[in-house]
Design a protein around this motif. Structure first.
Motif, PDB file in Angstrom:
ATOM      1  N   THR A  47      29.435 -20.595  32.201  1.00 46.91           N
ATOM      2  CA  THR A  47      30.789 -20.292  32.645  1.00 46.91           C
ATOM      3  C   THR A  47      31.742 -21.352  32.081  1.00 46.91           C
ATOM      4  OG1 THR A  47      30.561 -21.624  34.640  1.00 46.91           O
ATOM      5  CG2 THR A  47      29.883 -19.305  34.774  1.00 46.91           C
ATOM      6  N   GLU A  48      33.021 -21.179  32.342  1.00 47.87           N
ATOM      7  CA  GLU A  48      33.985 -22.192  31.869  1.00 47.87           C
ATOM      8  C   GLU A  48      33.677 -23.546  32.486  1.00 47.87           C
ATOM      9  OE1 GLU A  48      38.838 -22.992  31.847  1.00 47.87           O
ATOM     10  OE2 GLU A  48      38.025 -21.072  32.524  1.00 47.87           O
ATOM     11  N   GLN A  49      33.351 -23.548  33.790  1.00 51.21           N
ATOM     12  CA  GLN A  49      33.002 -24.808  34.460  1.00 51.21           C
ATOM     13  C   GLN A  49      31.674 -25.353  33.924  1.00 51.21           C
ATOM     14  OE1 GLN A  49      33.808 -21.988  35.942  1.00 51.21           O
ATOM     15  NE2 GLN A  49      35.743 -22.393  37.026  1.00 51.21           N
ATOM     16  N   SER A  83      14.972 -22.928  38.066  1.00 48.81           N
ATOM     17  CA  SER A  83      16.039 -22.120  38.661  1.00 48.81           C
ATOM     18  C   SER A  83      16.519 -22.718  39.979  1.00 48.81           C
ATOM     19  CB  SER A  83      15.541 -20.689  38.872  1.00 48.81           C
ATOM     20  OG  SER A  83      16.539 -19.901  39.465  1.00 48.81           O
ATOM     21  N   ARG A  84      15.583 -23.199  40.796  1.00 48.37           N
ATOM     22  CA  ARG A  84      15.964 -23.805  42.083  1.00 48.37           C
ATOM     23  C   ARG A  84      16.810 -25.053  41.880  1.00 48.37           C
ATOM     24  NH1 ARG A  84      10.594 -22.634  43.546  1.00 48.37           N
ATOM     25  NH2 ARG A  84      10.019 -24.826  43.180  1.00 48.37           N
ATOM     26  N   GLN A  85      16.456 -25.878  40.900  1.00 51.65           N
ATOM     27  CA  GLN A  85      17.206 -27.111  40.648  1.00 51.65           C
ATOM     28  C   GLN A  85      18.624 -26.800  40.185  1.00 51.65           C
ATOM     29  OE1 GLN A  85      16.244 -30.434  41.091  1.00 51.65           O
ATOM     30  NE2 GLN A  85      14.551 -29.482  42.212  1.00 51.65           N
ATOM     31  N   VAL A  86      18.763 -25.811  39.313  1.00 55.04           N
ATOM     32  CA  VAL A  86      20.096 -25.439  38.843  1.00 55.04           C
ATOM     33  C   VAL A  86      20.926 -24.855  39.979  1.00 55.04           C
ATOM     34  CG1 VAL A  86      21.380 -23.882  37.312  1.00 55.04           C
ATOM     35  CG2 VAL A  86      19.378 -25.123  36.454  1.00 55.04           C
ATOM     36  N   SER A  87      20.301 -24.015  40.796  1.00 50.42           N
ATOM     37  CA  SER A  87      21.014 -23.435  41.945  1.00 50.42           C
ATOM     38  C   SER A  87      21.457 -24.528  42.911  1.00 50.42           C
ATOM     39  CB  SER A  87      20.108 -22.421  42.666  1.00 50.42           C
ATOM     40  OG  SER A  87      19.816 -21.324  41.827  1.00 50.42           O
ATOM     41  N   ALA A  88      20.606 -25.527  43.130  1.00 50.46           N
ATOM     42  CA  ALA A  88      20.968 -26.642  44.014  1.00 50.46           C
ATOM     43  C   ALA A  88      22.146 -27.425  43.444  1.00 50.46           C
ATOM     44  CB  ALA A  88      19.760 -27.557  44.215  1.00 50.46           C
ATOM     45  N   LEU A  89      22.163 -27.595  42.119  1.00 53.45           N
ATOM     46  CA  LEU A  89      23.288 -28.293  41.486  1.00 53.45           C
ATOM     47  C   LEU A  89      24.577 -27.483  41.646  1.00 53.45           C
ATOM     48  CD1 LEU A  89      24.353 -30.639  39.749  1.00 53.45           C
ATOM     49  CD2 LEU A  89      23.671 -29.340  37.720  1.00 53.45           C
ATOM     50  N   GLU A  90      24.487 -26.171  41.449  1.00 53.45           N
ATOM     51  CA  GLU A  90      25.659 -25.314  41.625  1.00 53.45           C
ATOM     52  C   GLU A  90      26.169 -25.378  43.062  1.00 53.45           C
ATOM     53  OE1 GLU A  90      25.167 -21.710  38.413  1.00 53.45           O
ATOM     54  OE2 GLU A  90      23.867 -21.655  40.186  1.00 53.45           O
ATOM     55  N   GLU A  91      25.234 -25.419  44.009  1.00 51.03           N
ATOM     56  CA  GLU A  91      25.629 -25.476  45.423  1.00 51.03           C
ATOM     57  C   GLU A  91      26.321 -26.792  45.742  1.00 51.03           C
ATOM     58  OE1 GLU A  91      23.543 -25.173  49.860  1.00 51.03           O
ATOM     59  OE2 GLU A  91      22.446 -24.579  48.053  1.00 51.03           O
ATOM     60  N   SER A  92      25.778 -27.894  45.180  1.00 48.67           N
ATOM     61  CA  SER A  92      26.383 -29.194  45.469  1.00 48.67           C
ATOM     62  C   SER A  92      27.771 -29.326  44.842  1.00 48.67           C
ATOM     63  CB  SER A  92      25.469 -30.321  44.966  1.00 48.67           C
ATOM     64  OG  SER A  92      25.410 -30.323  43.538  1.00 48.67           O
ATOM     65  N   LEU A  93      27.979 -28.657  43.697  1.00 50.34           N
ATOM     66  CA  LEU A  93      29.275 -28.700  43.022  1.00 50.34           C
ATOM     67  C   LEU A  93      30.213 -27.592  43.496  1.00 50.34           C
ATOM     68  CD1 LEU A  93      28.097 -29.388  39.345  1.00 50.34           C
ATOM     69  CD2 LEU A  93      29.109 -31.019  40.937  1.00 50.34           C
ATOM     70  N   ARG A  94      29.651 -26.649  44.249  1.00 49.92           N
ATOM     71  CA  ARG A  94      30.420 -25.511  44.763  1.00 49.92           C
ATOM     72  C   ARG A  94      31.076 -24.727  43.629  1.00 49.92           C
ATOM     73  NH1 ARG A  94      33.396 -28.153  50.130  1.00 49.92           N
ATOM     74  NH2 ARG A  94      31.441 -28.804  51.169  1.00 49.92           N
ATOM     75  N   THR A  95      30.295 -24.501  42.591  1.00 48.46           N
ATOM     76  CA  THR A  95      30.794 -23.723  41.455  1.00 48.46           C
ATOM     77  C   THR A  95      29.621 -23.074  40.740  1.00 48.46           C
ATOM     78  OG1 THR A  95      32.223 -23.773  39.494  1.00 48.46           O
ATOM     79  CG2 THR A  95      30.679 -25.581  39.744  1.00 48.46           C
ATOM     80  N   THR A  96      29.895 -21.994  40.018  1.00 48.46           N
ATOM     81  CA  THR A  96      28.866 -21.312  39.236  1.00 48.46           C
ATOM     82  C   THR A  96      28.839 -21.870  37.817  1.00 48.46           C
ATOM     83  OG1 THR A  96      29.172 -19.279  40.511  1.00 48.46           O
ATOM     84  CG2 THR A  96      28.072 -19.071  38.371  1.00 48.46           C
ATOM     85  N   LEU A  97      27.671 -22.282  37.360  1.00 51.37           N
ATOM     86  CA  LEU A  97      27.539 -22.888  36.044  1.00 51.37           C
ATOM     87  C   LEU A  97      27.036 -21.896  34.995  1.00 51.37           C
ATOM     88  CD1 LEU A  97      25.897 -26.263  37.163  1.00 51.37           C
ATOM     89  CD2 LEU A  97      28.306 -25.845  36.609  1.00 51.37           C
ATOM     90  N   PHE A  98      26.259 -20.927  35.411  1.00 49.57           N
ATOM     91  CA  PHE A  98      25.714 -19.922  34.483  1.00 49.57           C
ATOM     92  C   PHE A  98      25.995 -18.518  35.015  1.00 49.57           C
ATOM     93  CE2 PHE A  98      22.798 -23.537  33.779  1.00 49.57           C
ATOM     94  CZ  PHE A  98      22.901 -23.667  32.403  1.00 49.57           C
ATOM     95  N   ARG A  99      26.188 -17.603  34.087  1.00 56.39           N
ATOM     96  CA  ARG A  99      26.176 -16.180  34.412  1.00 56.39           C
ATOM     97  C   ARG A  99      24.829 -15.627  33.954  1.00 56.39           C
ATOM     98  NH1 ARG A  99      30.993 -15.170  36.338  1.00 56.39           N
ATOM     99  NH2 ARG A  99      32.852 -16.159  35.455  1.00 56.39           N
ATOM    100  N   ARG A 100      24.089 -15.035  34.864  1.00 59.17           N
ATOM    101  CA  ARG A 100      22.767 -14.508  34.563  1.00 59.17           C
ATOM    102  C   ARG A 100      22.875 -13.066  34.091  1.00 59.17           C
ATOM    103  NH1 ARG A 100      23.585 -18.964  38.089  1.00 59.17           N
ATOM    104  NH2 ARG A 100      21.569 -19.910  38.699  1.00 59.17           N
ATOM    105  N   HIS A 101      22.145 -12.727  33.062  1.00 63.69           N
ATOM    106  CA  HIS A 101      22.039 -11.340  32.629  1.00 63.69           C
ATOM    107  C   HIS A 101      20.674 -11.143  31.970  1.00 63.69           C
ATOM    108  CE1 HIS A 101      22.718 -12.291  28.342  1.00 63.69           C
ATOM    109  NE2 HIS A 101      23.565 -13.177  28.795  1.00 63.69           N
ATOM    110  N   ALA A 102      20.380  -9.904  31.605  1.00 56.72           N
ATOM    111  CA  ALA A 102      19.029  -9.563  31.137  1.00 56.72           C
ATOM    112  C   ALA A 102      18.637 -10.305  29.866  1.00 56.72           C
ATOM    113  CB  ALA A 102      18.932  -8.049  30.908  1.00 56.72           C
ATOM    114  N   ARG A 103      19.600 -10.665  29.043  1.00 57.65           N
ATOM    115  CA  ARG A 103      19.276 -11.296  27.761  1.00 57.65           C
ATOM    116  C   ARG A 103      19.270 -12.820  27.824  1.00 57.65           C
ATOM    117  NH1 ARG A 103      23.756  -8.464  24.198  1.00 57.65           N
ATOM    118  NH2 ARG A 103      24.838  -8.832  26.160  1.00 57.65           N
TER     119      ARG A 103
END
Length: 296
Positions: free
Chosen positions: A58-60, A33-53
């Motif tokens: 995302t489109e990006q 999770s930390r690695q993915v969040s770091a990638l999202e931060e470096s790209l300044r975009t959201t890559l996944f939408r998190r939900h219970a399932r």
């Protein structure tokens, strides 16, 4: 872009969850999770939408995933080519073919190949669907139709013939048809409507000698060629089967032996990039030898 983070993102996108991706990567869920969040931060975009399932791209994220999938497929291809540059064939060989051909003809013969080339790890993918060879879903495919994808090398492997078969028990109970017209009085087993069937063997059986004003009704439809063979062997009725599938089975007997059924060509297919692969070459030569020993 950090390649290690991109690799983790690709695995997460394939797995659909941080937990499953962590199992595949031998990392904790929090580390993934930390690695993915770091990638999202470096790209300044959201890559996944998190939900219970689970996770949804995302489109990006979908755009990055498709690009990463292409890149890692090409890297896997390069790795395979480098492996093949060694003197002795080695490495994984993923082979795709239909369930019927793979389970009844190829699998019983694969032991000889594995014993001859112990450094090649054979992975057989049996499916009646079409795998994407350009995306390395398999290295080679044995297909019942010519390939439609570009940049694929194809070689005709064999011609498969169909005939009518029944079990001795069925013939004893119901009699042997003397002419195609006699099929009106027999139980017929055909392929299911949704089964890929390049030669339309079901239509041939249902129309052979039939009165157009009195259509026949099959006693059973089954969407798998091996299932059809077992139904014929059980004595349920008469079915149109490829000749190769009854070899090694003592039960089926040929019905209306002088009536030639439909036939189709089978192809050995692989990506252009693997043209010089030693693994491909030795497996192709093995198949050619086995085809020459088989009555199709």
């Amino acid at each position: 872009m950090d390649w290690d983070k991109l690799r983790i993102f690709h695995t997460v996108a394939e797995a659909g969850s941080f937990t499953h991706a962590g199992d595949l990567l031998n990392l904790s869920q929090s580390a993934v999770s930390r690695q993915v969040s770091a990638l999202e931060e470096s790209l300044r975009t959201t890559l996944f939408r998190r939900h219970a399932r689970g996770l949804i791209l995302t489109e990006q994220g979908e755009l990055l995933y498709q690009t990463a999938r292409d890149v890692f497929a090409k890297l896997a291809m390069a790795e395979a080519m480098l492996t093949d540059a060694k003197e002795k064939p080695r490495g994984e060989l993923k082979v795709s073919t239909t369930i019927g051909l793979g389970s009844t003809w190829l699998t019983p013969r694969i032991r000889e190949f594995i014993e001859a080339y112990p450094d090649i790890n054979v992975n057989m993918v049996l499916t009646d669907g079409e795998v994407d060879l350009t995306m390395r879903e398999a290295d080679i495919a044995i297909r019942l139709w010519p390939p439609t994808q570009p940049d694929l090398v194809q070689r005709k492997l064999m011609t498969v013939n169909f005939h009518l078969y029944a079990s001795p028990d069925y013939v004893k109970r119901r009699g042997m048809p003397k002419s195609p017209e006699d099929l009106d009085r027999h139980s017929l087993i055909v392929y299911g409507d949704d089964t890929p069937n390049p030669v339309r063997a079901s239509e041939w059986l249902m129309e052979l000698g039939a009165n157009p004003d009195k259509p026949r009704n099959p006693v059973l439809k089954v969407n798998n060629i091996y299932g059809l063979l077992l139904a014929v062997q059980s004595g349920l009725g008469i079915g149109a089967l490829p000749d190769y599938i009854v070899q090694g089975h003592t039960q089926p007997v040929r019905v209306l032996d002088d009536v030639a059924g439909p036939k189709f060509d089978t192809y050995f297919v692989y990506p252009e990039e693997l043209r010089n692969s030693k693994r491909i070459t030795v497996f192709r030569d093995f198949l050619i030898q086995k085809v020459a020993e088989t009555r199709f």
